[in-house]
Design a protein around this motif. Structure first.
Motif, PDB file in Angstrom:
ATOM      1  N   UNK A  71       0.830  -1.206   0.000  1.00 53.69           N
ATOM      2  CA  UNK A  71       0.000   0.000   0.000  1.00 53.69           C
ATOM      3  C   UNK A  71       0.865   1.257   0.000  1.00 53.69           C
ATOM      4  N   UNK A  72       1.958   1.243   0.774  1.00 52.98           N
ATOM      5  CA  UNK A  72       2.895   2.375   0.785  1.00 52.98           C
ATOM      6  C   UNK A  72       3.519   2.555  -0.597  1.00 52.98           C
ATOM      7  N   UNK A  73       3.945   1.456  -1.190  1.00 50.50           N
ATOM      8  CA  UNK A  73       4.579   1.523  -2.510  1.00 50.50           C
ATOM      9  C   UNK A  73       3.618   2.079  -3.555  1.00 50.50           C
ATOM     10  N   UNK A  74       2.364   1.672  -3.479  1.00 58.24           N
ATOM     11  CA  UNK A  74       1.360   2.165  -4.434  1.00 58.24           C
ATOM     12  C   UNK A  74       1.171   3.668  -4.278  1.00 58.24           C
ATOM     13  N   UNK A  75       1.053   4.118  -3.038  1.00 54.62           N
ATOM     14  CA  UNK A  75       0.835   5.544  -2.777  1.00 54.62           C
ATOM     15  C   UNK A  75       2.053   6.371  -3.199  1.00 54.62           C
ATOM     16  N   UNK A  76       3.240   5.918  -2.833  1.00 52.38           N
ATOM     17  CA  UNK A  76       4.445   6.690  -3.113  1.00 52.38           C
ATOM     18  C   UNK A  76       4.904   6.553  -4.564  1.00 52.38           C
ATOM     19  N   UNK A  77       4.521   5.505  -5.251  1.00 49.81           N
ATOM     20  CA  UNK A  77       4.813   5.405  -6.686  1.00 49.81           C
ATOM     21  C   UNK A  77       4.156   6.549  -7.437  1.00 49.81           C
ATOM     22  N   UNK A  78       2.926   6.842  -7.043  1.00 52.57           N
ATOM     23  CA  UNK A  78       2.211   7.965  -7.648  1.00 52.57           C
ATOM     24  C   UNK A  78       2.888   9.282  -7.295  1.00 52.57           C
ATOM     25  N   UNK A  79       3.306   9.418  -6.026  1.00 51.83           N
ATOM     26  CA  UNK A  79       3.938  10.658  -5.568  1.00 51.83           C
ATOM     27  C   UNK A  79       5.289  10.877  -6.240  1.00 51.83           C
ATOM     28  N   UNK A  80       6.065   9.806  -6.409  1.00 50.22           N
ATOM     29  CA  UNK A  80       7.418   9.910  -6.960  1.00 50.22           C
ATOM     30  C   UNK A  80       7.451   9.793  -8.475  1.00 50.22           C
ATOM     31  N   UNK A  81       6.300   9.438  -9.072  1.00 49.95           N
ATOM     32  CA  UNK A  81       6.210   9.268 -10.521  1.00 49.95           C
ATOM     33  C   UNK A  81       7.173   8.195 -11.021  1.00 49.95           C
ATOM     34  N   UNK A  82       7.174   7.052 -10.304  1.00 47.28           N
ATOM     35  CA  UNK A  82       7.998   5.910 -10.693  1.00 47.28           C
ATOM     36  C   UNK A  82       7.415   4.677 -10.012  1.00 47.28           C
ATOM     37  N   UNK A  83       7.759   3.512 -10.519  1.00 47.58           N
ATOM     38  CA  UNK A  83       7.286   2.270  -9.916  1.00 47.58           C
ATOM     39  C   UNK A  83       8.217   1.879  -8.773  1.00 47.58           C
ATOM     40  N   UNK A  84       7.649   1.764  -7.570  1.00 50.97           N
ATOM     41  CA  UNK A  84       8.418   1.382  -6.389  1.00 50.97           C
ATOM     42  C   UNK A  84       8.107  -0.074  -6.056  1.00 50.97           C
ATOM     43  N   UNK A  85       9.131  -0.872  -5.876  1.00 57.40           N
ATOM     44  CA  UNK A  85       9.013  -2.290  -5.560  1.00 57.40           C
ATOM     45  C   UNK A  85       8.836  -2.441  -4.052  1.00 57.40           C
ATOM     46  N   UNK A  86       7.657  -2.871  -3.611  1.00 61.11           N
ATOM     47  CA  UNK A  86       7.398  -2.932  -2.174  1.00 61.11           C
ATOM     48  C   UNK A  86       8.264  -3.964  -1.470  1.00 61.11           C
ATOM     49  N   UNK A  87       8.710  -4.979  -2.179  1.00 56.82           N
ATOM     50  CA  UNK A  87       9.567  -6.003  -1.561  1.00 56.82           C
ATOM     51  C   UNK A  87      10.995  -5.510  -1.364  1.00 56.82           C
ATOM     52  N   UNK A  88      11.474  -4.667  -2.274  1.00 57.60           N
ATOM     53  CA  UNK A  88      12.889  -4.298  -2.278  1.00 57.60           C
ATOM     54  C   UNK A  88      13.177  -2.873  -1.831  1.00 57.60           C
ATOM     55  N   UNK A  89      12.187  -1.983  -1.893  1.00 53.65           N
ATOM     56  CA  UNK A  89      12.466  -0.555  -1.701  1.00 53.65           C
ATOM     57  C   UNK A  89      11.690   0.093  -0.558  1.00 53.65           C
ATOM     58  N   UNK A  90      10.914  -0.674   0.192  1.00 51.40           N
ATOM     59  CA  UNK A  90      10.074  -0.119   1.260  1.00 51.40           C
ATOM     60  C   UNK A  90      10.374  -0.822   2.580  1.00 51.40           C
ATOM     61  N   UNK A  91      10.501  -0.022   3.641  1.00 51.13           N
ATOM     62  CA  UNK A  91      10.715  -0.530   4.995  1.00 51.13           C
ATOM     63  C   UNK A  91       9.721   0.143   5.926  1.00 51.13           C
ATOM     64  N   UNK A  92       8.974  -0.631   6.699  1.00 53.76           N
ATOM     65  CA  UNK A  92       8.063  -0.101   7.719  1.00 53.76           C
ATOM     66  C   UNK A  92       8.821  -0.022   9.041  1.00 53.76           C
ATOM     67  N   UNK A  93       8.703   1.114   9.713  1.00 50.13           N
ATOM     68  CA  UNK A  93       9.464   1.360  10.937  1.00 50.13           C
ATOM     69  C   UNK A  93       8.539   1.745  12.090  1.00 50.13           C
ATOM     70  N   UNK A  94       9.109   1.819  13.279  1.00 46.18           N
ATOM     71  CA  UNK A  94       8.363   2.268  14.459  1.00 46.18           C
ATOM     72  C   UNK A  94       8.358   3.794  14.477  1.00 46.18           C
TER      73      UNK A  94
END
Length: 393
Positions: A71-94
């Protein structure tokens, strides 16, 4: 007894959180620590109620539940105007706090330097020190809080490993322009520097200002570590959910830091947060309208009282000038921290002393926020109105 670490003596506890404790002790209205007094979206709390009964209640994937990262990758792909790979480029933190710490520890070696614009969110200086790095402070010049290009390049000439970029800026409410970003981008390439962004207020931008994601600029994604949080956007500061987005080779290293720093964010809260991230654009438009109304209402109230203040372009923070009060006999010799404590106890409204945000010697500002219900803002303004009588004595 052996000596404690030298680094713990180089910074204080959080002044913001300290003011919250003082506020709680004296029953004041807390306009210091930036969290709302109204509930999150009902769809998210309804989801959390169901999850509380059904789970999950055990560890999620260390790097974040797959559906949340997707869900983060989908939202930020639109914001960054590029395809973000949720497996390789996204980290959820505290929280965004950990996201920033992971970013700093990923890029910095002991002795490295990091550029920080001043004023700054107080964690940045401590984050640099805890990472073994040395902050280089570059002033943002009031009243518009622009930077001097020559001063900024002088900082880059010191061969920093990274620049921290908070946009919109806490505590100033400044929204950096695309032209300013292009200058930073050019210098970051020229001096081969990472840019670590803090974009937790990305959806709290007021007309006519627009938010630019630094990672969306040509050639910048490769050297940018974007951090953010769900706390402000969905009014869930206590859920402690943040995230980091970066190119695979950077994100993989950040994942290792995160794994041994906190292991993972709370799994029930991650599941409920997916609901918010799947809201359509109308949610963010309504959020903007809500906070624009709060900003205008609160600033009008400050004007009527006669308090001098900034007009934020983004965030929900306002800097108020207390120079006139510090000149009164009653407050002679007080600094902004002492005035903030006096104000909390005697006026019943808790601010943050501005000096906690500035590297420069600034003693005449306090920070207030307006992420409060209309009823709370009305009571705040009523209490603050007693200040004008001090000036008219």
């Amino acid at each position: 007894m052996p000596q404690l670490s030298n680094r713990v003596n180089t910074f204080t506890d959080s002044v913001i959180r300290r003011m919250t404790r003082i506020s709680d002790k004296h029953g004041a209205i807390n306009l210091s620590q930036g969290f709302p007094d109204f509930p999150p979206p009902k769809a998210m709390t309804d989801a959390l109620s169901k999850i509380a009964l059904e789970g999950p209640h055990q560890y999620s994937v260390t790097f974040g539940a797959p559906n949340l990262r997707e869900a983060i990758a989908k939202k930020q792909s639109k914001a960054f105007n590029r395809d973000i790979d949720f497996e390789k480029e996204v980290l959820v933190t505290c929280g965004g706090t950990e996201a920033m710490m992971c970013a700093m520890m990923t890029v910095c070696n002991p002795g490295d330097k990091v550029i920080v614009f001043s004023p700054f969110y107080e964690n940045y200086g401590a984050d640099a020190i805890l990472s073994g790095a040395e902050p280089i402070y570059v002033p943002l010049i009031p009243p518009n809080f622009n930077f001097d290009v020559n001063v900024l390049e002088d900082a880059f000439k010191q061969n920093p490993k990274a620049l921290i970029l908070c946009n919109p800026s806490n505590p100033t409410g400044k929204v950096f322009t695309k032209e300013e970003f292009m200058i930073i981008a050019e210098l970051s390439v020229k001096y081969d520097t990472f840019v670590i962004t803090d974009e937790v207020y990305e959806h709290l931008i007021y007309e006519p200002y627009k938010h630019t994601y630094f990672a969306s600029l040509p050639g910048m994604y490769e050297r940018t570590i974007s951090t953010s949080s769900l706390s402000k956007t969905y009014s869930i500061t206590g859920w402690r959910l943040g995230y980091l987005v970066a190119p695979e080779e950077i994100a993989e290293c950040a994942k290792k830091v995160h794994d041994f720093l906190t292991v993972g964010a709370p799994s029930p809260l991650q599941e409920a947060a997916v609901v918010g991230l799947n809201f359509d654009e109308s949610y963010y438009q309504e959020l903007k309208k809500t906070y624009t109304k709060k900003r205008d209402y609160f600033l009008k109230g400050l004007d009527e009282i006669g308090l001098k203040h900034t007009t934020p372009q983004g965030t929900y923070f306002v800097l108020v000038d207390i120079s006139e009060f510090l000149e009164l006999e009653q407050f002679k010799g007080m600094n902004d921290l002492e005035f903030s404590e006096w104000m909390t106890i005697n006026i019943g409204v808790a601010p943050v002393p501005g000096s906690s945000f500035f590297r420069e010697d600034v003693n005449n500002l306090i920070r207030l926020h307006f992420a409060r219900s209309k009823e709370t803002l009305d009571e705040c303004l009523k209490r603050l109105s007693t200040l004008k009588y001090l000036l008219n004595k």
